[in-house]
Structures are given as structure tokens and as C-alpha cells.
Design an enzyme around this catalytic site. Structure first.
Site, PDB file in Angstrom:
ATOM      1  N   HIS A  91      39.618  44.424  35.497  1.00 16.46           N
ATOM      2  CA  HIS A  91      40.080  44.924  36.682  1.00 16.46           C
ATOM      3  C   HIS A  91      41.579  44.622  36.749  1.00 16.46           C
ATOM      4  CE1 HIS A  91      40.840  46.544  40.762  1.00 16.46           C
ATOM      5  NE2 HIS A  91      41.151  45.352  41.158  1.00 16.46           N
ATOM      6  N   HIS A  93      36.130  42.824  40.444  1.00 14.95           N
ATOM      7  CA  HIS A  93      37.368  42.206  40.466  1.00 14.95           C
ATOM      8  C   HIS A  93      37.592  41.332  39.670  1.00 14.95           C
ATOM      9  CE1 HIS A  93      36.931  44.036  44.840  1.00 14.95           C
ATOM     10  NE2 HIS A  93      38.114  44.162  44.369  1.00 14.95           N
ATOM     11  N   ASN A  94      37.552  41.591  38.215  1.00 13.14           N
ATOM     12  CA  ASN A  94      37.497  40.699  37.220  1.00 13.14           C
ATOM     13  C   ASN A  94      38.691  40.819  36.301  1.00 13.14           C
ATOM     14  OD1 ASN A  94      36.863  42.791  35.929  1.00 13.14           O
ATOM     15  ND2 ASN A  94      34.846  42.583  36.069  1.00 13.14           N
ATOM     16  N   PHE A  95      38.787  40.226  35.052  1.00 12.88           N
ATOM     17  CA  PHE A  95      40.103  40.290  34.100  1.00 12.88           C
ATOM     18  C   PHE A  95      40.226  41.846  33.682  1.00 12.88           C
ATOM     19  CE2 PHE A  95      42.291  39.470  30.091  1.00 12.88           C
ATOM     20  CZ  PHE A  95      43.432  39.039  30.788  1.00 12.88           C
ATOM     21  N   HIS A 121      46.864  39.798  41.206  1.00 14.96           N
ATOM     22  CA  HIS A 121      46.360  40.261  42.544  1.00 14.96           C
ATOM     23  C   HIS A 121      45.007  39.919  43.119  1.00 14.96           C
ATOM     24  CE1 HIS A 121      44.370  43.659  40.559  1.00 14.96           C
ATOM     25  NE2 HIS A 121      43.871  43.999  41.819  1.00 14.96           N
ATOM     26  N   ASP A 122      44.098  39.466  41.988  1.00 15.30           N
ATOM     27  CA  ASP A 122      42.953  39.365  42.515  1.00 15.30           C
ATOM     28  C   ASP A 122      42.413  37.965  41.650  1.00 15.30           C
ATOM     29  OD1 ASP A 122      41.615  41.052  44.154  1.00 15.30           O
ATOM     30  OD2 ASP A 122      41.310  42.579  42.745  1.00 15.30           O
ATOM     31  N   GLN A 137      32.478  57.889  44.648  1.00 18.12           N
ATOM     32  CA  GLN A 137      33.880  58.458  43.973  1.00 18.12           C
ATOM     33  C   GLN A 137      34.527  59.386  44.880  1.00 18.12           C
ATOM     34  OE1 GLN A 137      34.801  56.871  41.016  1.00 18.12           O
ATOM     35  NE2 GLN A 137      33.096  55.615  41.699  1.00 18.12           N
TER      36      GLN A 137
END
Length: 527
Positions: free
Chosen positions: A256, A252-254, A292-293, A418
Site C-alpha cells: 500500500h 496498510h502494508n508495504f 504515511h502509514d 468500490q
């Protein structure tokens, strides 16, 4: 000249006194308070001033008196979270907990007798800490790694798994901002602009500064700059603050943030939402996707609640992460130099704020089925003129944000994660969305089905390989050590399923188009 600080505080009503030099390392200061509270290494400490406000335990603590003493509390102690290390230590014949308690007792006695800690105590503590780190990371390395020294090189396990700060450094942020400002004045080619509007856009070739340029381009091409009177300098400062508040965590980084935002942007153009929804709602959705994160710590809501973290306590176990993301977003917007909404009316800002909160809170995957079922119930009679039908929280949810169980690398393989994510999250969402927007069938549904077939075959192949292996119990415990490249690849694969997996031919074609771009040299990628 180094000065000595004396801090007075109480623990469970018992008066204590801490004395340390002003240049004492922050970790050593925390250990003094931890010893005074007789707290374990995983307990969470809180220090309150006389006004009842939480203050940071650091060398910068202001000296006080006995009459203005602080209050120290142990607010969380969840050793069950670390059962893996304890079980492994027991299996190897080590009593790690006893070692740590004994060391804490010795430290406390020495601290009482002298302000200086002998070097041998530092050495003992470092050895215990090093051994605990090995126990925590051995699942991600190998059994051999337990008996090897941890390297300082590039193969050292990510500090994320050792609970160290992952905030971006000041120098890192300054460099990215400089690059961003230099690139932002260049012209982006028409080919890149059009490619950015498609769901099959290749997100993985762009650096952070380039991503900021592309996010800026989204606001420009949607004409938000003119429609909402957004100044370029303010937008750039807002995007920089957003970048700065995304942590260096595996998923959940930039990057993403950009993946989700680009999918939202692609859907806006592909479904012609500008002629179906108000501009202010589209602005809300795009900005919500960007935010959002924000400041995601890397641990999901279940962890926050079970560990009784600061976020869980603050938000009463109700979507603690999502509430935090909203809070960080509006703290950024609270400063005028970052506030892209500062020229809107009070009513417009209120509408955007309410919408962003709905959007971001809707990304809590515990609400997935609730929102999907609501959408299914109205899709056959959907009316864009009905406010209840076009609630933007439903639209935000259709981005297909990741489900944390599929991110558990100790329980799932790459293909199983997946197939599960596509089958239970992506396809149901996109099928319902395609019922409303038939144009999505070709651009989204077909590639998703191909991706599902691909990973299903991969899963079958891995299962067959596992059955063909020999060696008794080893057949059931085939663990591939994850290095940094593998970790990044896993995160890439997870988000790729979010962003629609496209064929190799499509990616090559897209990359080739970008390599021919001459106008925006810094945005070129050469492999």
C-alpha cells in the site's frame, strides 16, 4: 542452570510478589501479572518502574526489592469490543466469561501454592483460548468452522484477527535487504522508468525488494540525489527501515505504501510539478507518501479511541495513528545512517519536517471534507506563487487514501465498497484536481468513471442474484467464506480503486512491455 526471578510490585496499593524461572515463556509471565491484578483476558496492563516509566512485562524483567517495587495498573477494559463473541457464545449455550473467570481463579490459587503449573491447567487454558479464537473468526469462515479443529496449514485464519504480533521477522528482513542490494546495482530499462511515471502503472507484480528498487529510482529520476546531496547508501538504508516498519497486515502494508507513493510520483510527472513547485516541497510530498502509514497496527482511529489504546492515550484521541506514523518516520530519520536529509541546512530540515507532519496528519479521513472544501474554495484562483494556495498538505490529500468504513468486510460487499469509495472520495478529489490540471482528465477521471460503471453493474448483478435465491432468511445472509487468497484479492481491489482501475487491455500491454525487458532480469515477472 535456570535461575528464578522474584519481582515485587503493587496493584491498587496492594503488595504482590511474582516468582518465575528466567526461561519462563513471555506469555506465562504476563498471565502471572494478569492474575495478580485480577484482570480479564482483554484488559490492557501497564507496569511502571520507580521512575514512572513504562517497562515491558517479560522474562527479561530485572529483579528488584520491596523498596524498589514496580507498580501494575489495569488501564483499559472494554468488553464491548468483543460483544460478537459473547453474543455468539450465549446463543450456543456457552458462558465463556464464566469459564475464563473460573480458570483465572484456579490459576491464581495454584500459582500461590506452587511455582509450577500442572499440565492440565495449560490444557484447559489452551482449550478456552482455542474456543474464543473460533468465536472471533467464525464470521470469516462458516458455521461449520465452529465445530472443526483449526488447521495449522495455509488455510488457517490470519493471525491478524487473533491479535498476535505481525512484525516482520529478522530473517525475512535480512533476505529482502540482500535481494534489494543485489538488484539495486542493475540498470532499470528506459521502458520501466517511463512506465513508472504513469498513473496506470501495475503495482501488483512486484516483490518487496523490487519495490525498494523502484522507490530508489524515484529519488534518482527526480534528481533528489544531486539536489539534496543524498548518499546512495543512506537512501538504501532509509528505504530498508521503512520496509521493516510496515507490518504484515491486510491493507496498510508495504505494498500500500508503494501504491500511494507511485500515484504521487505519477502525478508529479503528469502535472509537471517540478516547474510549478519548489524541489524541496516535492521531496517532502514523496517522502511523506512513503512514510504515511508506518507501523500501522491494522485497527483504525475509531478503534484506538474506543479501546483507549496506548496510541489514543499518548495522543489524546487526536489522530492517534497519523501522529504515530509521523513519530516512527522521524525516529527512523533520527539515526544518521538512515537520515536522507542529513546534508540539508537546519532551515531546510525544519521546512521538510513541518511539511511531512502536515502531509501525514492530513491523511486522517475525518479531515477529508475540510481539506476538499478548502481546495474547492481556491481552485478557481489558484496561484502556484501563493504559499497558502500550494500548502503541501492539500496536495498530499489528493492521493485519495482509503476510508475505513469501506474496509469493513462485515458490512459491505466488494462492489458496494468500490462504488462508495469512488463516488464519495476519489471522484470529488480528482475532479477538483483536474480543474487545476486538465491533463488529468484523460489519464485519471475517465478510468475512474469506467471503474464506477463496472462496479455499479457488478453491484446490480449481485443484488439480482440475491433476490433470485430461495430459502427464506438465508437469502439475506449469504456469506462467502474468505480464505487468504480472497482476503488478498479484496485488499487488492480496494487499493486498485485508489490507484485508478485501468482496462484489461492496458494491463496486458503493460505487462507485455515488462516481460520484454532484458536489462533488469530480477524485475521481470513471468506468469
Amino acid at each position: 542452570m535456570t535461575t528464578t526471578k522474584i519481582i515485587y510490585f503493587s496493584v491498587d496499593g496492594r503488595p504482590e510478589q511474582a516468582e518465575f524461572p528466567s526461561d519462563c515463556p513471555a506469555q506465562d509471565v504476563k498471565e502471572v501479572f494478569r492474575a495478580a491484578a485480577e484482570a480479564g483476558p482483554y484488559d490492557i496492563l501497564k507496569l511502571y518502574n520507580t521512575k514512572g516509566n513504562i517497562i515491558n512485562i517479560s522474562p527479561k524483567l530485572e529483579s528488584n526489592t520491596r523498596q524498589t517495587q514496580y507498580k501494575l495498573e489495569v488501564v483499559a477494559a472494554d468488553c464491548k469490543t468483543y460483544s460478537l463473541g459473547s453474543e455468539l457464545a450465549t446463543a450456543l449455550g456457552f458462558d465463556l466469561l464464566a469459564m475464563e473467570k473460573r480458570l483465572q481463579t484456579l490459576e491464581k490459587k495454584i500459582l500461590v501454592a506452587s511455582t509450577d503449573m500442572p499440565s492440565i491447567m495449560y490444557e484447559m487454558r489452551n482449550r478456552v483460548e482455542s474456543f474464543r479464537e473460533k468465536l472471533e473468526s467464525v464470521e470469516h469462515l462458516s458455521w461449520l468452522g465452529l465445530f472443526k479443529e483449526l488447521s495449522n496449514g495455509t488455510n488457517k485464519p490470519s493471525p491478524f484477527y487473533h491479535k498476535r504480533s505481525l512484525r516482520k521477522t529478522k530473517e525475512e528482513c535480512q533476505q529482502v535487504m540482500e535481494n534489494y542490494l543485489q538488484m539495486s546495482s542493475l540498470e532499470v530499462t528506459e521502458e520501466v522508468r517511463q512506465y513508472l511515471k504513469t498513473p496506470t502503472f501495475d503495482n501488483w507484480q512486484w516483490e518487496d525488494a523490487e519495490i525498494m528498487v523502484l522507490l530508489q529510482l524515484m529519488y534518482i529520476d527526480l534528481d533528489f540525489m544531486n539536489k539534496f546531496n543524498i548518499e546512495m547508501e543512506v537512501l538504501q538504508q532509509f528505504l530498508f527501515e521503512v520496509y521493516r516498519h510496515y507490518n504484515n497486515i491486510p491493507f496498510h502494508n508495504f505494498k500500500h505504501c508503494f501504491c500511494v507513493t507511485q500515484m504521487m510520483y505519477g502525478l508529479i510527472w503528469l502535472t509537471d510539478l517540478q516547474n510549478k513547485m519548489d524541489d524541496i516541497d516535492i521531496l517532502t510530498m514523496l517522502t511523506s507518501a512513503i512514510c504515511h502509514d508506518l507501523d500501522h497496527p491494522g485497527y483504525n482511529n475509531a478503534y484506538q479511541i474506543n479501546a483507549r489504546t496506548e496510541l489514543a492515550l499518548r495522543y489524546n484521541d487526536i489522530s492517534p495513528l497519523e501522529n504515530h506514523h509521523c513519530s516512527v518516520a522521524f525516529n527512523i530519520l533520527e539515526k544518521s545512517e538512515n537520515n536522507i536529509f542529513r546534508n540539508l541546512t537546519t532551515e531546510q530540515f525544519k521546512r521538510i519536517r513541518e511539511g511531512m507532519i502536515k502531509c501525514v496528519l492530513a491523511t486522517d479521513m475525518t479531515r477529508h471534507n475540510e481539506i476538499l472544501n478548502q481546495f474547492r474554495s481556491i481552485v478557481s484562483v489558484f496561484d502556484f506563487n501563493n504559499k497558502n494556495h500550494k500548502d503541501i498538505s492539500d496536495m498530499e490529500k489528493l492521493e485519495g487514501l482509503p476510508v475505513s468504513p469501506f474496509m469493513d468486510r462485515d458490512k459491505v460487499t466488494k462492489p458496494s465498497s468500490q462504488t462508495g469509495f469512488i463516488r464519495f472520495v476519489l471522484l470529488p478529489l480528482f475532479i477538483e484536481l483536474a480543474n487545476l490540471f486538465p491533463s488529468l482528465e484523460q489519464h485519471i477521471i475517465d478510468p475512474v468513471r469506467k471503474a464506477l460503471d463496472y462496479y455499479t453493474e457488478m453491484e446490480k448483478a449481485l443484488e439480482k442474484e440475491k433476490q433470485n435465491r430461495t430459502g427464506g432468511s438465508q437469502c439475506d445472509k449469504v456469506v462467502k467464506p474468505l480464505d487468504k487468497q480472497d482476503e488478498n484479492q479484496k485488499n487488492t481491489d480496494q487499493t486498485e480503486s485508489n490507484k485508478i482501475v485501468i482496462s484489461t487491455e492496458q494491463k496486458v500491454s503493460s505487462s507485455g512491455m515488462l516481460k520484454k525487458t532484458k536489462t533488469l532480469q530480477p524485475l521481470q515477472k513471468f506468469e
